[in-house]
Design a protein around this motif. Structure first.
Motif, PDB file in Angstrom:
ATOM      1  N   ARG A  23       0.887  -1.136  -0.010  1.00  0.00           N
ATOM      2  CA  ARG A  23       0.053   0.219   0.449  1.00  0.00           C
ATOM      3  C   ARG A  23       0.972   1.481   0.394  1.00  0.00           C
ATOM      4  N   ILE A  24       1.824   1.757   0.508  1.00  0.00           N
ATOM      5  CA  ILE A  24       2.716   2.409   1.017  1.00  0.00           C
ATOM      6  C   ILE A  24       3.924   2.227  -0.910  1.00  0.00           C
ATOM      7  N   ARG A  26       2.374   1.787  -3.403  1.00  0.00           N
ATOM      8  CA  ARG A  26       1.938   1.174  -4.598  1.00  0.00           C
ATOM      9  C   ARG A  26       0.629   3.000  -4.538  1.00  0.00           C
ATOM     10  N   GLY A  27      -0.150   3.443  -3.151  1.00  0.00           N
ATOM     11  CA  GLY A  27      -0.752   4.220  -2.956  1.00  0.00           C
ATOM     12  C   GLY A  27      -0.361   5.505  -3.906  1.00  0.00           C
ATOM     13  N   PRO A  28      -1.593   5.793  -4.484  1.00  0.00           N
ATOM     14  CA  PRO A  28      -1.393   6.944  -5.729  1.00  0.00           C
ATOM     15  C   PRO A  28      -1.297   8.336  -4.834  1.00  0.00           C
ATOM     16  N   SER A  29      -2.030   8.466  -3.924  1.00  0.00           N
ATOM     17  CA  SER A  29      -2.005   9.822  -2.942  1.00  0.00           C
ATOM     18  C   SER A  29      -1.429   9.551  -1.530  1.00  0.00           C
ATOM     19  N   LEU A  31      -2.722  10.347   1.503  1.00  0.00           N
ATOM     20  CA  LEU A  31      -3.595   9.485   1.909  1.00  0.00           C
ATOM     21  C   LEU A  31      -3.314   8.434   2.184  1.00  0.00           C
ATOM     22  N   ASP A  32      -2.993   7.367   0.998  1.00  0.00           N
ATOM     23  CA  ASP A  32      -3.025   5.802   1.105  1.00  0.00           C
ATOM     24  C   ASP A  32      -1.475   5.368   1.586  1.00  0.00           C
ATOM     25  N   ARG A  33      -0.627   6.514   1.309  1.00  0.00           N
ATOM     26  CA  ARG A  33       0.363   5.929   2.170  1.00  0.00           C
ATOM     27  C   ARG A  33       0.629   5.825   3.661  1.00  0.00           C
ATOM     28  N   VAL A  35      -2.053   5.952   5.602  1.00  0.00           N
ATOM     29  CA  VAL A  35      -2.905   4.349   5.531  1.00  0.00           C
ATOM     30  C   VAL A  35      -2.082   3.471   5.605  1.00  0.00           C
ATOM     31  N   GLY A  36      -0.963   3.046   5.032  1.00  0.00           N
ATOM     32  CA  GLY A  36      -0.032   2.134   4.691  1.00  0.00           C
ATOM     33  C   GLY A  36       1.228   1.764   6.286  1.00  0.00           C
ATOM     34  N   SER A  75       0.752  10.162  11.946  1.00  0.00           N
ATOM     35  CA  SER A  75      -0.612   9.970  11.699  1.00  0.00           C
ATOM     36  C   SER A  75      -2.025  11.885  11.248  1.00  0.00           C
TER      37      SER A  75
END
Length: 87
Positions: A23-24, A26-29, A31-33, A35-36, A75
């Motif tokens: 997730r870190i 591949r995360g496109p944004s 916030l995705d990173r 969360v990862g 966070s």
């Protein structure tokens, strides 16, 4: 029984850490990173807590508290930064 439980816990926490790293990566944004990274930190907390439970000692409790605070503060600060960047 304890060895089987330790192996199962290791497999589950390793799978969680690998998915968090994916997730870190591949995360496109941002916030995705974030969360990862939170998920990876939670897996680390689970691993340290499980190690303390299996070995029956409480000497890693301060490490757990510091890691928890680090995850929370990180966070919150990143989300505040992301909200300000969008405005």
């Amino acid at each position: 029984m304890t060895v089987l439980l330790a192996v199962a816990l290791t497999v589950l926490l390793s799978a969680t850490a690998l998915l968090a790293l994916a997730r870190i990566y591949r995360g496109p944004s941002l916030l995705d990173r974030v969360v990862g990274a939170d998920l990876l930190l939670a897996a680390m907390l689970g691993a340290v807590g499980a190690e303390a439970a299996v070995n029956r000692h409480a000497s890693t409790l301060p490490i757990l508290v510091v890691l928890s605070l680090l995850g929370f503060v990180g966070s919150v600060s990143l989300v505040r930064f992301a909200v300000r960047a969008e405005s």
